[in-house]
Write an enzyme that holds these catalytic residues in place. Structure first.
Site, PDB file in Angstrom:
ATOM      1  N   ARG A  90       0.869  -1.187   0.000  1.00  0.00           N
ATOM      2  CA  ARG A  90       0.000   0.000   0.000  1.00  0.00           C
ATOM      3  C   ARG A  90       0.903   1.232   0.000  1.00  0.00           C
ATOM      4  NH1 ARG A  90      -5.047   0.081   3.809  1.00  0.00           N
ATOM      5  NH2 ARG A  90      -5.702   1.527   2.172  1.00  0.00           N
ATOM      6  N   ASP A 244      -2.436   8.859   7.728  1.00  0.00           N
ATOM      7  CA  ASP A 244      -1.564   7.825   7.166  1.00  0.00           C
ATOM      8  C   ASP A 244      -0.173   8.357   6.882  1.00  0.00           C
ATOM      9  OD1 ASP A 244      -4.469   7.048   6.416  1.00  0.00           O
ATOM     10  OD2 ASP A 244      -3.249   5.221   6.339  1.00  0.00           O
ATOM     11  N   LYS A 255      -7.849   9.309   5.156  1.00  0.00           N
ATOM     12  CA  LYS A 255      -8.894   8.695   4.333  1.00  0.00           C
ATOM     13  C   LYS A 255      -9.646   9.745   3.523  1.00  0.00           C
ATOM     14  CE  LYS A 255      -9.449   5.251   3.947  1.00  0.00           C
ATOM     15  NZ  LYS A 255      -8.817   4.520   2.826  1.00  0.00           N
TER      16      LYS A 255
HETATM   17  O1  MRU Z   1      -7.462   2.544   4.048  1.00  0.00           O
HETATM   18  P1  MRU Z   1      -7.309   2.438   5.551  1.00  0.00           P
HETATM   19  O2  MRU Z   1      -8.532   1.887   6.199  1.00  0.00           O
HETATM   20  O3  MRU Z   1      -6.051   1.699   5.937  1.00  0.00           O
HETATM   21  O4  MRU Z   1      -7.159   3.938   6.031  1.00  0.00           O
HETATM   22  C1  MRU Z   1      -6.965   4.195   7.391  1.00  0.00           C
HETATM   23  C2  MRU Z   1      -7.012   5.626   7.740  1.00  0.00           C
HETATM   24  O5  MRU Z   1      -7.209   6.479   6.902  1.00  0.00           O
HETATM   25  C3  MRU Z   1      -6.731   5.985   9.169  1.00  0.00           C
HETATM   26  O6  MRU Z   1      -7.374   7.177   9.497  1.00  0.00           O
HETATM   27  C4  MRU Z   1      -5.229   6.158   9.364  1.00  0.00           C
HETATM   28  O7  MRU Z   1      -4.531   5.020   8.939  1.00  0.00           O
HETATM   29  C5  MRU Z   1      -4.872   6.432  10.773  1.00  0.00           C
HETATM   30  S1  MRU Z   1      -4.997   4.937  11.717  1.00  0.00           S
HETATM   31  C6  MRU Z   1      -4.572   5.218  13.317  1.00  0.00           C
END
Ligand code: MRU
Length: 369
Positions: A90, A244, A255
């Site tokens: 990812r 992220d 997100k």
């Molecule tokens: O695609 P995802 O579900 O892995 O995205 C996660 C997020 O956007 C979270 O807000 C981010 O990873 C912070 S997790 C503590």
């Protein structure tokens, strides 16, 4: 985090001492099932298919993926191949690259025969550290909640809006955005959480609602577009989200849809906080919009919805007119100017290069040198 009275981290070693067990997040909230990972390929698949997700947990799983690879072959070539395999899963969550760089640093200087034990030990340390970082984020975020509560009429709940899932299940324990909320709830502060459903994969509706419910935190799931309306009507006291990847100047990738919440919060004078552990800071990147790679996921996540059918089975249904194209950028970037503050394990910082460098002079200087 307790599920049905039992404390769970989101990743642990199996009884055999080497397989890695994770909670299958694609089955929640309807089924609590675990998956046992026995190879680096299985760890990579779990990250890619979002059996595990959330930046810190992706990093922890990748670290264990390296350990699984070292069981089979601990040569330089095998180490390089495992790092490449896991690193390609990812693109946006920088914790993945942070964890892999750390594994490479520890392992590459060791002889092959010492690598497997060292890899398991380092992965376990990364997990333990994540728990401590998230707990500290909670402790630094709690006073912000207390301040807002102190300005409200006595007994009224504080209404906190969150997007996606940045809770226990996105980390090893506690969560980032949800950690201050759990601590506030446990301290007897009346908290109510507005949970964005977070299309297309519904991490809010499926995961955040699940874990808040399991902990007994009052919450209400809303469609992604409701936040602005609620803010206009004074029904949101603060926003806390995760991230992220946050740049050295405080731009925040999270997100898809986070940016629109930040704009609405800015327009309505609602404080917009981002909670993150330091491994989520990418010190090598400044302009988040220009420089952060944004994952583009499958169109099927947009065209189809999945949920519990009336016959008790989890089923997927098509929601988009056949023949229409669908695009699925999975993250967006909120510029630092829209962020009220960054809640980190060392305290709350302004979303700026100066603010972050003041809290993390060691990390900022290391990146600059
Ligand atoms: O695609 P995802 O579900 O892995 O995205 C996660 C997020 O956007 C979270 O807000 C981010 O990873 C912070 S997790 C503590």
């Amino acid at each position: 985090m307790k599920i049905n009275g039992q404390h769970y981290r989101t990743i642990w070693l199996a009884q055999d001492g080497w397989r890695v067990v994770v909670i299958d997040q694609t089955r929640l909230p309807f089924r609590f099932e675990t998956v046992s990972l026995g190879t680096a390929e299985q760890a990579a698949d779990a990250i890619r298919s979002m059996v595990v997700r959330g930046a810190p947990l992706i990093g922890a799983t990748a670290a264990y993926g390296v350990a699984l690879a070292m069981r089979v072959d601990a040569s330089d070539e095998a180490l390089a191949a495992a790092l490449a395999l896991l690193g390609a899963t990812r693109p946006t969550a920088v914790n993945l690259h942070w964890a892999l760089a750390r594994m490479r640093r520890v392992l590459s200087s060791l002889p092959a025969e010492a690598r497997m034990a060292a890899a398991y030990a380092e992965a376990a340390t990364i997990c333990d550290e994540d728990v401590a970082l998230c707990r500290a984020i909670g402790e630094h975020g709690l006073p912000l909640i207390r301040e807002i509560v102190a300005r409200k009429p006595a007994g009224q709940p504080i209404n906190i809006l969150t997007h996606c899932n940045a809770g226990w299940i996105a980390t090893v324990d506690w969560g980032t955005a949800l950690a201050p909320i759990y601590l506030a709830h446990d301290a007897g502060i009346p908290v109510h959480v507005w949970v964005d459903e977070t299309r297309p994969r519904n991490q809010g509706a499926a995961l955040t609602a699940y874990e808040l419910g399991a902990h007994g935190v009052p919450h209400t799931v809303i469609v992604d577009n409701a936040g602005g309306h609620l803010m206009q009507h004074g029904q949101v006291d603060m926003v806390i989200v995760g991230t992220d990847r946050t740049t050295a100047r405080g731009d925040v990738a999270n997100k898809i849809g986070t940016y629109l919440k930040a704009l609405a919060a800015h327009d309505n004078g609602v404080p917009f906080y981002v909670a993150l552990p330091s491994p989520t800071i990418d010190w090598g990147v400044s302009d988040g919009v220009a420089e952060i790679p944004i994952e583009e996921r499958a169109a099927r996540e947009v065209t189809h919805l999945s949920g519990l059918a009336e016959d008790g089975e989890v089923r997927s249904i098509r929601a988009v007119a056949p023949g229409s194209n669908a695009a699925n950028p999975a993250f967006d970037v909120t510029p630092a100017r829209l962020v009220t503050g960054l809640i980190t394990e060392r305290g709350v910082s302004a979303a700026s290069a100066e603010g972050l460098a003041r809290l993390f002079p060691d990390l900022a200087n290391k990146a600059a040198s």
